[in-house]
Design a protein around this motif. Structure first.
Motif, PDB file in Angstrom:
ATOM      1  N   ILE A   1      12.494   3.056  -8.061  1.00  0.00           N
ATOM      2  CA  ILE A   1      13.949   2.921  -7.589  1.00  0.00           C
ATOM      3  C   ILE A   1      14.142   3.188  -6.009  1.00  0.00           C
ATOM      4  O   ILE A   1      14.875   2.795  -4.916  1.00  0.00           O
ATOM      5  CB  ILE A   1      15.505   3.321  -8.053  1.00  0.00           C
ATOM      6  CG1 ILE A   1      15.392   2.785  -9.268  1.00  0.00           C
ATOM      7  CG2 ILE A   1      16.669   3.724  -7.285  1.00  0.00           C
ATOM      8  CD1 ILE A   1      16.497   3.591 -10.157  1.00  0.00           C
ATOM      9  N   PHE A   2      13.421   5.086  -5.589  1.00  0.00           N
ATOM     10  CA  PHE A   2      13.380   5.523  -4.570  1.00  0.00           C
ATOM     11  C   PHE A   2      12.827   4.558  -3.776  1.00  0.00           C
ATOM     12  O   PHE A   2      13.229   4.598  -2.410  1.00  0.00           O
ATOM     13  CB  PHE A   2      13.495   6.731  -4.549  1.00  0.00           C
ATOM     14  CG  PHE A   2      12.582   7.204  -3.489  1.00  0.00           C
ATOM     15  CD1 PHE A   2      13.973   8.277  -2.427  1.00  0.00           C
ATOM     16  CD2 PHE A   2      11.824   7.278  -2.436  1.00  0.00           C
ATOM     17  CE1 PHE A   2      14.365   9.017  -1.407  1.00  0.00           C
ATOM     18  CE2 PHE A   2      11.662   8.421  -1.394  1.00  0.00           C
ATOM     19  CZ  PHE A   2      12.584   8.811  -0.947  1.00  0.00           C
ATOM     20  N   TYR A   3      11.817   3.984  -3.582  1.00  0.00           N
ATOM     21  CA  TYR A   3      10.888   3.339  -2.683  1.00  0.00           C
ATOM     22  C   TYR A   3      11.624   1.815  -2.521  1.00  0.00           C
ATOM     23  O   TYR A   3      11.306   1.760  -0.932  1.00  0.00           O
ATOM     24  CB  TYR A   3       9.522   2.930  -3.134  1.00  0.00           C
ATOM     25  CG  TYR A   3       8.884   4.200  -2.867  1.00  0.00           C
ATOM     26  CD1 TYR A   3       7.736   4.849  -1.356  1.00  0.00           C
ATOM     27  CD2 TYR A   3       8.350   6.056  -3.914  1.00  0.00           C
ATOM     28  CE1 TYR A   3       7.543   5.392  -1.078  1.00  0.00           C
ATOM     29  CE2 TYR A   3       7.745   6.611  -2.438  1.00  0.00           C
ATOM     30  CZ  TYR A   3       7.428   6.876  -1.441  1.00  0.00           C
ATOM     31  OH  TYR A   3       7.289   7.750  -0.897  1.00  0.00           O
TER      32      TYR A   3
ATOM     33  N   ILE B   1      19.828   8.327   1.532  1.00  0.00           N
ATOM     34  CA  ILE B   1      19.269   7.956   0.422  1.00  0.00           C
ATOM     35  C   ILE B   1      18.247   8.735   0.134  1.00  0.00           C
ATOM     36  O   ILE B   1      18.624   9.414  -1.459  1.00  0.00           O
ATOM     37  CB  ILE B   1      18.124   6.948   1.346  1.00  0.00           C
ATOM     38  CG1 ILE B   1      19.257   5.720   1.765  1.00  0.00           C
ATOM     39  CG2 ILE B   1      17.311   6.820   0.128  1.00  0.00           C
ATOM     40  CD1 ILE B   1      18.188   4.441   2.480  1.00  0.00           C
ATOM     41  N   VAL B   2      18.080   9.588   1.312  1.00  0.00           N
ATOM     42  CA  VAL B   2      17.143  11.365   1.074  1.00  0.00           C
ATOM     43  C   VAL B   2      17.985  12.047  -0.344  1.00  0.00           C
ATOM     44  O   VAL B   2      17.531  12.676  -1.128  1.00  0.00           O
ATOM     45  CB  VAL B   2      16.115  11.755   1.740  1.00  0.00           C
ATOM     46  CG1 VAL B   2      15.539  13.100   1.533  1.00  0.00           C
ATOM     47  CG2 VAL B   2      15.290  10.709   1.981  1.00  0.00           C
ATOM     48  N   LEU B   3      18.809  12.663   0.872  1.00  0.00           N
ATOM     49  CA  LEU B   3      20.068  13.778  -0.143  1.00  0.00           C
ATOM     50  C   LEU B   3      20.526  13.182  -1.278  1.00  0.00           C
ATOM     51  O   LEU B   3      20.870  14.426  -2.194  1.00  0.00           O
ATOM     52  CB  LEU B   3      20.694  13.939   0.949  1.00  0.00           C
ATOM     53  CG  LEU B   3      20.079  15.415   2.080  1.00  0.00           C
ATOM     54  CD1 LEU B   3      21.253  14.852   3.617  1.00  0.00           C
ATOM     55  CD2 LEU B   3      19.398  16.205   1.824  1.00  0.00           C
ATOM     56  N   ASN B   4      21.451  11.425  -1.376  1.00  0.00           N
ATOM     57  CA  ASN B   4      21.689  11.554  -2.069  1.00  0.00           C
ATOM     58  C   ASN B   4      20.775  11.682  -3.432  1.00  0.00           C
ATOM     59  O   ASN B   4      21.365  11.381  -4.185  1.00  0.00           O
ATOM     60  CB  ASN B   4      22.540  10.096  -2.545  1.00  0.00           C
ATOM     61  CG  ASN B   4      23.298   9.822  -1.684  1.00  0.00           C
ATOM     62  OD1 ASN B   4      24.542  11.329  -1.777  1.00  0.00           O
ATOM     63  ND2 ASN B   4      24.117   9.190  -0.611  1.00  0.00           N
ATOM     64  N   PHE B   5      19.385  10.781  -3.403  1.00  0.00           N
ATOM     65  CA  PHE B   5      18.621  10.813  -4.503  1.00  0.00           C
ATOM     66  C   PHE B   5      18.255  12.812  -4.903  1.00  0.00           C
ATOM     67  O   PHE B   5      18.347  12.443  -5.782  1.00  0.00           O
ATOM     68  CB  PHE B   5      17.793  10.287  -3.948  1.00  0.00           C
ATOM     69  CG  PHE B   5      15.582  10.152  -4.322  1.00  0.00           C
ATOM     70  CD1 PHE B   5      15.686   9.378  -5.596  1.00  0.00           C
ATOM     71  CD2 PHE B   5      15.067  11.421  -4.190  1.00  0.00           C
ATOM     72  CE1 PHE B   5      14.616   9.578  -6.401  1.00  0.00           C
ATOM     73  CE2 PHE B   5      13.617  11.640  -5.031  1.00  0.00           C
ATOM     74  CZ  PHE B   5      14.193  10.584  -5.972  1.00  0.00           C
TER      75      PHE B   5
ATOM     76  N   LYS C   1       1.023  -1.333   0.137  1.00  0.00           N
ATOM     77  CA  LYS C   1       0.035   0.290  -0.296  1.00  0.00           C
ATOM     78  C   LYS C   1       0.873   2.024   0.001  1.00  0.00           C
ATOM     79  O   LYS C   1       0.505   2.824  -0.747  1.00  0.00           O
ATOM     80  CB  LYS C   1      -1.173  -0.189   1.085  1.00  0.00           C
ATOM     81  CG  LYS C   1      -2.364  -0.939   1.311  1.00  0.00           C
ATOM     82  CD  LYS C   1      -2.746  -0.931   2.559  1.00  0.00           C
ATOM     83  CE  LYS C   1      -3.550  -1.727   2.243  1.00  0.00           C
ATOM     84  NZ  LYS C   1      -4.851  -1.583   3.666  1.00  0.00           N
ATOM     85  N   SER C   2       1.755   1.640   1.144  1.00  0.00           N
ATOM     86  CA  SER C   2       3.009   2.558   1.173  1.00  0.00           C
ATOM     87  C   SER C   2       3.775   2.621  -0.335  1.00  0.00           C
ATOM     88  O   SER C   2       3.442   3.706  -0.781  1.00  0.00           O
ATOM     89  CB  SER C   2       3.726   2.273   1.839  1.00  0.00           C
ATOM     90  OG  SER C   2       4.702   3.231   2.652  1.00  0.00           O
ATOM     91  N   ARG C   3       3.743   1.519  -1.047  1.00  0.00           N
ATOM     92  CA  ARG C   3       4.813   1.640  -2.376  1.00  0.00           C
ATOM     93  C   ARG C   3       3.829   2.181  -2.938  1.00  0.00           C
ATOM     94  O   ARG C   3       3.741   2.821  -4.641  1.00  0.00           O
ATOM     95  CB  ARG C   3       5.265   0.197  -2.591  1.00  0.00           C
ATOM     96  CG  ARG C   3       6.110   0.205  -4.320  1.00  0.00           C
ATOM     97  CD  ARG C   3       6.466  -1.120  -4.331  1.00  0.00           C
ATOM     98  NE  ARG C   3       6.925  -1.706  -4.130  1.00  0.00           N
ATOM     99  CZ  ARG C   3       7.315  -2.789  -2.757  1.00  0.00           C
ATOM    100  NH1 ARG C   3       6.854  -3.188  -2.978  1.00  0.00           N
ATOM    101  NH2 ARG C   3       8.561  -3.124  -2.033  1.00  0.00           N
ATOM    102  N   GLU C   4       2.854   1.672  -3.147  1.00  0.00           N
ATOM    103  CA  GLU C   4       1.375   2.281  -4.548  1.00  0.00           C
ATOM    104  C   GLU C   4       1.168   3.662  -4.674  1.00  0.00           C
ATOM    105  O   GLU C   4       1.474   4.334  -5.492  1.00  0.00           O
ATOM    106  CB  GLU C   4       0.209   0.814  -4.109  1.00  0.00           C
ATOM    107  CG  GLU C   4       0.339  -0.251  -4.772  1.00  0.00           C
ATOM    108  CD  GLU C   4      -0.564  -0.698  -4.810  1.00  0.00           C
ATOM    109  OE1 GLU C   4      -1.736  -0.329  -3.992  1.00  0.00           O
ATOM    110  OE2 GLU C   4      -1.053  -2.557  -5.044  1.00  0.00           O
ATOM    111  N   SER C   5       1.425   3.819  -3.517  1.00  0.00           N
ATOM    112  CA  SER C   5       0.721   5.620  -3.276  1.00  0.00           C
ATOM    113  C   SER C   5       1.481   6.512  -3.541  1.00  0.00           C
ATOM    114  O   SER C   5       1.437   7.348  -4.143  1.00  0.00           O
ATOM    115  CB  SER C   5      -0.316   5.693  -1.706  1.00  0.00           C
ATOM    116  OG  SER C   5       0.542   5.302  -0.588  1.00  0.00           O
TER     117      SER C   5
END
Length: 209
Positions: free
Chosen positions: A149-151, A177-181, A115-119
């Motif tokens: 890729i991010f999720y 993860i967030v900053l490199n992304f 659910k988290s991935r889909e939304s």
């Protein structure tokens, strides 16, 4: 606030703080200010209470992020907001909660991740398209692929085999993860804005809402 919502909020507070297995129904009843009988009048068992608690907080999470994206001036502000929001969430959720969820409730874990991935992926794709239009994200990125890729990377945060918690603190892992992304998909203009916001100690600290 309805009784059922009070029970869910009380259960969530205890589950997130101490894990699932260590919390008993009497403690949830005390936290929610109801009797244990009242809990069983609203939920069949602890498993159903856990499932509805996750659904409740996932919906709250989605609403908070949607509000943040609507209020932000651009996609870089949103990335900073997601960073601070995630870091605050990590402070609240004990790693034992995730470990218990995966180990003892694998079906609920799988459904929660799905659910988290889909939304999340759908919303992130829209943000990536917005960032490209704003000239802050690289025009050559594939939003569908980059969102996936991010999720998948975010899911790995809870993989203790890949990232043992005693070696890779969750806060540091999420931040990287967030900053490199964000830096990797941004244009020079976007990177400049990102670094400027990061240097401002008050930027995005309140997160969504």
């Amino acid at each position: 606030m309805e009784i059922k919502e009070r029970i869910i909020q009380g259960a969530g507070k205890l589950f997130f703080a101490r894990g699932i297995k260590r919390v008993i129904m009497d403690e949830i009843a005390s936290e929610a200010g109801v009797s244990k009988r009242t809990i069983y009048e609203n939920f069949d068992d602890k498993t159903q209470l856990l499932k509805e608690t996750l659904d409740y907080f996932q919906h709250e999470h989605d609403c908070n992020l949607k509000r943040m994206t609507e209020q932000a001036d651009n996609v870089i502000e949103i990335i900073i907001g997601i960073l601070h929001y995630g870091l605050e969430s990590i402070k609240v959720v004990n790693p034992l909660f995730m470990e218990d969820l995966k180990k003892f409730y694998p079906n609920i874990w799988d459904e929660s991740v799905r659910k988290s991935r889909e939304s999340g992926q759908m919303e992130l794709q829209r943000l990536l398209e917005r960032g490209k239009r704003e000239g802050l994200l690289r025009p050559d990125i594939n939003p569908h692929l980059v969102a996936r890729i991010f999720y998948e990377q975010i899911t790995l945060i809870h993989n203790n085999e890949a990232f043992p918690i005693d070696e890779f603190p969750r806060k540091e892992l999420f931040e990287n993860i967030v900053l490199n992304f964000g830096r990797g998909i941004s244009t020079p203009k976007g990177v400049e804005m990102l670094e400027k916001l990061l240097s401002d100690p008050d930027s995005g600290k309140n997160g969504p809402g």
